[in-house]
Enzyme design. Structure first.
Site: not given
Length: 650
Positions: A175, A114, A45
């Site tokens: 994540c 995300k 990330e």
């Protein structure tokens, strides 16, 4: 080839906010991955800037440098037959997003944003980034992402699946998305994604590594996918937290690869995956298709088609293949597995006995199968608090019985405290040969089967006489090959070994020894394990040794169990199983030997189905079972021609 693909977790060394340095390290790793013939490489990330930039993400200088770095990375991908997925901060419509960029051969094909931004404890992502939920665009032009002369449209969102020439479908999440109750990867897999990539920057705390590994393994099970998790390396900022560079590759619940060190940095973890397993389980497991039907329309996925080179894929050389797939590779896991199986066998027989009542009758030959069945019966009676005398072991010497197996049979029954019955069947068989006009000197299948059926008749009639049930001794491997006499050792009133392969039977007995379950029987059990596998239906040699060794006739059971596992568990074609067997048994069996016994396996597996169609009840203990009432339904007159013709071409 054969649905193998080579993936890599790339964790580069970096300096927080030093974009130029990070770019150089990333390109080095891209080139290294290409040299290792990687098909898909995934970076952590925000790898271009570093995850820990904090309020520096608001600096236009950082974002401008990031755009320039993306430009150079895209250029570096030219001519590479490899998908590259890398994390970066992206400014889209005056909102900053935590994004992944999907690159193949000097072109960006998509940007995944995300969705779930952690904003608790040590995390403050909502301070800098917006969620994919706030996106008001579904595509951007390439020149807004990197410096390019050729402007083209790029998909943006959290619902993009990358289809690489119908070879592999890839979904992406970032994540915290993994920690959500309903994850972007769930929708992606329902949309067809088989490999999920997670670009992460998860910090390290006590116990978190184990928790994270379990989470990834579990997600790969529930989504029936391969899952590659790649986290930021140890050179992220340590102002308040520490990063570990934890990378995990899981395949349908199995851990395929994991980096070794708690604090890792600057490494490339390269491994092959087998999408054949994923595809097979999705076909067989209707829960996947039902979920797709019920919920699939709730979150539409967008498919981005990417044309890759014809040779995109791997030969599977980096895929670990266990030559004994039914047996755990470590002693501790093997003992745990065997102990659990033993308990399942005992539980099944105890339930059956609670319904039928009466005693237990077992034909005891001194071989491993009957030994395991006898041990299960003894443990069952112990569990039920019944006397061991309720277990009747019958030894039935005939023309092939050796002193070794006979003595072991008697010794085992004595040490267990079972009731011993000895019934010599020679005279009965001789009378039967006379009745059907068979010459005793002709040692053919009739000579053998008369003995097998006589033994079963004795067991059945004796059980009837005392109000008992006959507990079968035959195992899964024998059922697969039909290496049992129809209406003889094929038949019983309950088969406790019915789903245990021959290669595992040995370790089941070994675990009984190791766990000291029957202390008085340990020495005889050790000798039984050293005895060659034989039906003992042909006379011994002049020295009284066994001459009829089963594996001389049907081939090594470790090969047959290997074939059986991949035929049954995943439905693989012979050419793939052969390819796997060559790797798994390298330096053990040559090509010709594997082919010889593979032909034998398929011929017998097909033409012996009629024996399995009427097999007795028996408890299922593993993922492979041949019961016609459970896992395997097959017509007895099905043709093996399609499978054998493929073997002939190998």
């Amino acid at each position: 080839m054969f649905d193998y693909y080579r993936v890599a977790a790339a964790v580069p060394d970096l300096k927080v906010a030093d974009v130029e340095y990070n770019k150089i390290q990333i390109i080095k790793m891209i080139n290294s991955a290409s040299k290792e013939n990687v098909n898909v490489v995934c970076f952590p990330e925000l790898a271009i800037t570093g995850y820990s930039c904090s309020d520096l993400f608001f600096q236009s200088n950082l974002l401008k440098a990031s755009k320039a770095a993306i430009t150079d990375i895209v250029s570096a991908s030219k001519g590479l037959n490899m998908a590259i997925v890398i994390g970066a901060p992206l400014l889209l419509n005056n909102q900053l997003y935590n994004a992944s960029i999907f690159i193949y051969n000097s072109k960006i094909y998509g940007i995944n944003v995300k969705t779930f931004l952690p904003n608790y404890n040590e995390f403050y992502e909502k301070r800098w980034f917006s969620s994919a939920d706030s996106l008001d665009i579904s595509e951007v032009t390439s020149d807004t992402i990197y410096n390019t002369m050729d402007s083209y449209c790029i998909c943006v969102g959290n619902n993009i699946i990358y289809n690489l020439s119908n070879k592999i479908n890839i979904g992406i999440e970032i994540c915290e998305d993994l920690w959500a109750p309903v994850t972007p990867s769930a929708w992606a897999t329902l949309g067809g994604a088989e490999l999920i990539l997670n670009l992460s920057a998860s910090n390290e705390t006590i116990g978190k590594r184990e928790y994270r590994t379990g989470l990834v393994k579990n997600k790969s099970v529930t989504l029936m996918c391969d899952y590659l998790y790649v986290s930021a390396g140890a050179n992220e900022s340590t102002t308040d937290i520490v990063f570990s560079g934890h990378s995990i590759l899981a395949e349908n619940g199995k851990l395929i690869a994991e980096n070794k060190h708690i604090a890792d940095n600057e490494y490339l973890m390269v491994k092959d995956i087998d999408l054949g397993k994923i595809k097979a389980d999705r076909i067989k497991g209707k829960t996947y298709s039902d979920t797709k039907r019920i919920y699939g329309s709730s979150f539409k996925q967008r498919i981005v088609n990417i044309s890759v080179c014809d040779d995109f894929g791997s030969n599977g050389d980096l895929y670990n293949i266990n030559p004994h797939p039914f047996i755990p590779s470590t002693k501790s896991r093997r003992l745990e597995r065997c102990s659990s199986i033993f308990d399942i066998q005992v539980g099944g027989l105890a339930k059956r006995l609670s319904v039928t009542g009466g005693k237990l009758v077992v034909g005891v030959s001194g071989g491993m199968d009957s030994t395991l069945a006898l041990l299960v019966c003894a443990k069952t009676l112990k569990k039920l608090g019944r006397p061991m005398s309720d277990l009747i072991g019958i030894t039935m010497p005939a023309f092939g019985t050796t002193d070794r197996t006979y003595n072991n049979s008697i010794s085992l029954m004595k040490t267990l405290g079972a009731t011993i019955e000895e019934i010599n069947i020679k005279e009965a068989c001789l009378q039967h040969y006379k009745d059907i006009k068979h010459d005793y000197n002709i040692k053919d299948v009739t000579f053998e089967n008369v003995q097998a059926r006589e033994r079963t008749q004795v067991l059945m009639d004796y059980a009837n006489k005392i109000g008992a049930i006959v507990v079968g001794t035959g195992d899964l491997s024998e059922l697969a090959l039909g290496w049992c006499t129809y209406n003889a050792d094929q038949m019983s009133m309950y088969g406790v070994n019915a789903s245990i392969p021959k290669t595992l039977v040995r370790w089941m007995i070994d675990s009984v020894i190791e766990l000291n379950i029957f202390e008085n029987s340990k020495e005889v059990l050790k000798d039984i394990l050293d005895t060659p596998i034989s039906p003992e239906l042909l006379p011994p040699d002049e020295n009284g040794n066994i001459v009829q060794k089963t594996e001389d006739n049907v081939g090594p059971y470790e090969l047959h169990d290997f074939f059986l596992y991949y035929v049954m568990r995943y439905g693989y074609a012979p050419n793939k199983i052969f390819n796997m067997a060559e790797k798994a048994f390298e330096n053990v069996y040559n090509r010709e030997t594997i082919l010889k016994w593979m032909k034998m396996f398929y011929r017998r597996f097909f033409n012996q189905q009629f024996k399995r169609s009427c097999m007795p009840d028996g408890v299922k203990v593993g993922s492979v079972c041949l019961s016609p009432r459970g896992d395997w339904r097959m017509p007895s007159d099905a043709s093996a021609a399609l499978w054998l013709s493929q073997i002939e071409k190998l």
